[in-house]
Design an enzyme around this catalytic site. Sequence first.
Site, PDB file in Angstrom:
ATOM      1  CG  ASN A  13      -1.555   1.303   1.581  1.00  0.00           C
ATOM      2  OD1 ASN A  13      -1.578   1.869   0.370  1.00  0.00           O
ATOM      3  ND2 ASN A  13      -2.064   1.415   2.579  1.00  0.00           N
ATOM      4  CD1 TRP A  14       3.715   1.318  -2.821  1.00  0.00           C
ATOM      5  CD2 TRP A  14       3.811   2.227  -4.716  1.00  0.00           C
ATOM      6  NE1 TRP A  14       4.692   0.732  -3.802  1.00  0.00           N
ATOM      7  CE2 TRP A  14       4.640   1.076  -4.839  1.00  0.00           C
ATOM      8  CE3 TRP A  14       3.618   3.202  -5.993  1.00  0.00           C
ATOM      9  CZ2 TRP A  14       5.420   0.807  -6.055  1.00  0.00           C
ATOM     10  CZ3 TRP A  14       4.404   2.984  -6.841  1.00  0.00           C
ATOM     11  CH2 TRP A  14       5.115   1.733  -7.084  1.00  0.00           C
ATOM     12  CE  LYS A  15       0.117   3.281   4.723  1.00  0.00           C
ATOM     13  NZ  LYS A  15       0.228   3.249   6.085  1.00  0.00           N
ATOM     14  CG  HIS A  98      -5.527   2.313   5.068  1.00  0.00           C
ATOM     15  ND1 HIS A  98      -5.022   3.228   5.848  1.00  0.00           N
ATOM     16  CD2 HIS A  98      -4.623   1.338   4.811  1.00  0.00           C
ATOM     17  CE1 HIS A  98      -3.920   2.994   6.229  1.00  0.00           C
ATOM     18  NE2 HIS A  98      -3.496   1.658   5.725  1.00  0.00           N
ATOM     19  CD  GLU A 100      -2.682   5.864   6.356  1.00  0.00           C
ATOM     20  OE1 GLU A 100      -2.445   5.878   5.327  1.00  0.00           O
ATOM     21  OE2 GLU A 100      -1.498   5.199   7.229  1.00  0.00           O
ATOM     22  CD  GLU A 170      -3.519  -2.386   7.432  1.00  0.00           C
ATOM     23  OE1 GLU A 170      -2.371  -2.405   6.843  1.00  0.00           O
ATOM     24  OE2 GLU A 170      -4.052  -1.267   6.900  1.00  0.00           O
ATOM     25  N   GLY A 176       2.409   2.331  10.461  1.00  0.00           N
ATOM     26  CA  GLY A 176       3.255   3.454  10.186  1.00  0.00           C
ATOM     27  C   GLY A 176       3.986   3.882  11.436  1.00  0.00           C
ATOM     28  CB  SER A 216       4.915  -1.664  11.852  1.00  0.00           C
ATOM     29  OG  SER A 216       4.651  -0.442  11.986  1.00  0.00           O
ATOM     30  N   GLY A 237       2.813  -1.206   4.273  1.00  0.00           N
ATOM     31  CA  GLY A 237       3.012   0.175   3.951  1.00  0.00           C
ATOM     32  C   GLY A 237       4.364   0.511   3.671  1.00  0.00           C
ATOM     33  N   GLY A 238       4.982   1.192   4.724  1.00  0.00           N
ATOM     34  CA  GLY A 238       6.306   1.738   4.417  1.00  0.00           C
ATOM     35  C   GLY A 238       7.212   0.616   3.730  1.00  0.00           C
TER      36      GLY A 238
HETATM   37  P1  PGA Z   1       2.820   0.263   7.357  1.00  0.00           P
HETATM   38  O1  PGA Z   1       1.506   0.585   6.928  1.00  0.00           O
HETATM   39  O2  PGA Z   1       3.479  -1.061   7.083  1.00  0.00           O
HETATM   40  O3  PGA Z   1       3.456   1.421   7.086  1.00  0.00           O
HETATM   41  O4  PGA Z   1       2.530   0.337   9.083  1.00  0.00           O
HETATM   42  C1  PGA Z   1       0.463  -0.511   6.774  1.00  0.00           C
HETATM   43  C2  PGA Z   1      -0.705   0.107   6.091  1.00  0.00           C
HETATM   44  O5  PGA Z   1      -1.240   1.110   6.563  1.00  0.00           O
HETATM   45  O6  PGA Z   1      -1.342  -0.806   5.113  1.00  0.00           O
END
Ligand code: PGA
Length: 255
Positions: A13-15, A98, A100, A170, A176, A216, A237-238
């Site tokens: 998930n590149w956001k 998500h 966010e 999640e 994050g 994470s 994500g990251g």
């Molecule tokens: P993260 O993000 O791996 O950076 O914690 C996961 C996500 O939001 O899907």
Amino acid sequence: MKKELRKAVIAGNWKMNNTPSQTTDLINEMKPLVADADCEVVLCVPYIDIPAAVEAAKGSNIKIGAENVHFKASGAYTGEVSTDMLKEAGVEYVVIGHSERRTYFGETDQTVNLRSLAALNAGLKAIICVGETLEQRELGYTETLLKFQTKMALTNVKPEQLKNVIIAYEPVWAIGTGVTATADQADEGNGFVREAIAEAYGAELAETVTVQYGGSMNAKNADELVAKVNVDGGLIGGASLKAQDFSVIVKAASK
Ligand code: PGA
């Protein structure tokens, strides 16, 4: 528990990261590194990057996803994107709900359900995110909340559509933050999600649904997380912004 009934899916998930040209470069770097994966490999990218991502991933085992979709087919919804648009662009997956989006953009369990139905009815694969905040966990609401969010998201989803459903557990406190759930916490959370699916659709069908862990997940902890019986891959994500790290996670899920 029958882990072998489910295909592990590792989805990046590149956001809000990477321009179209950066997208091309990163996918070209990733392609050879994940070519021998024995799991589904997906990259969910910003709308504007989709054409570059689809082009770069052509002929490889990387599938492309979007990070959201609107639930109406078309109309006066400035700034939104429909299922038809995504499909024509070559998108196969879409992240829905998500945390966010829930936190910053007013996403509710009801709109998550509408988006999920739109995606599934269009034949897209929906990666539906659920998860508790730290406060909810400390108050002892994790199980209740995960089951509620899962059932709400799947309201009116037909049993035969479950094959296109992925639920990503999640924990909001792990996204994050560098704080990962322990493998046991991830397994337990994913187990609650699967129980909710079993309560709604029966245990047999619930055993076939891919439930990812996200929050994470990285090259160091992926092995332990994906080894858990209820963890069928991850939403990353990251670590999905770095070809090497992402490929290590894909390898962990391929074992
Ligand atoms: P993260 O993000 O791996 O950076 O914690 C996961 C996500 O939001 O899907």
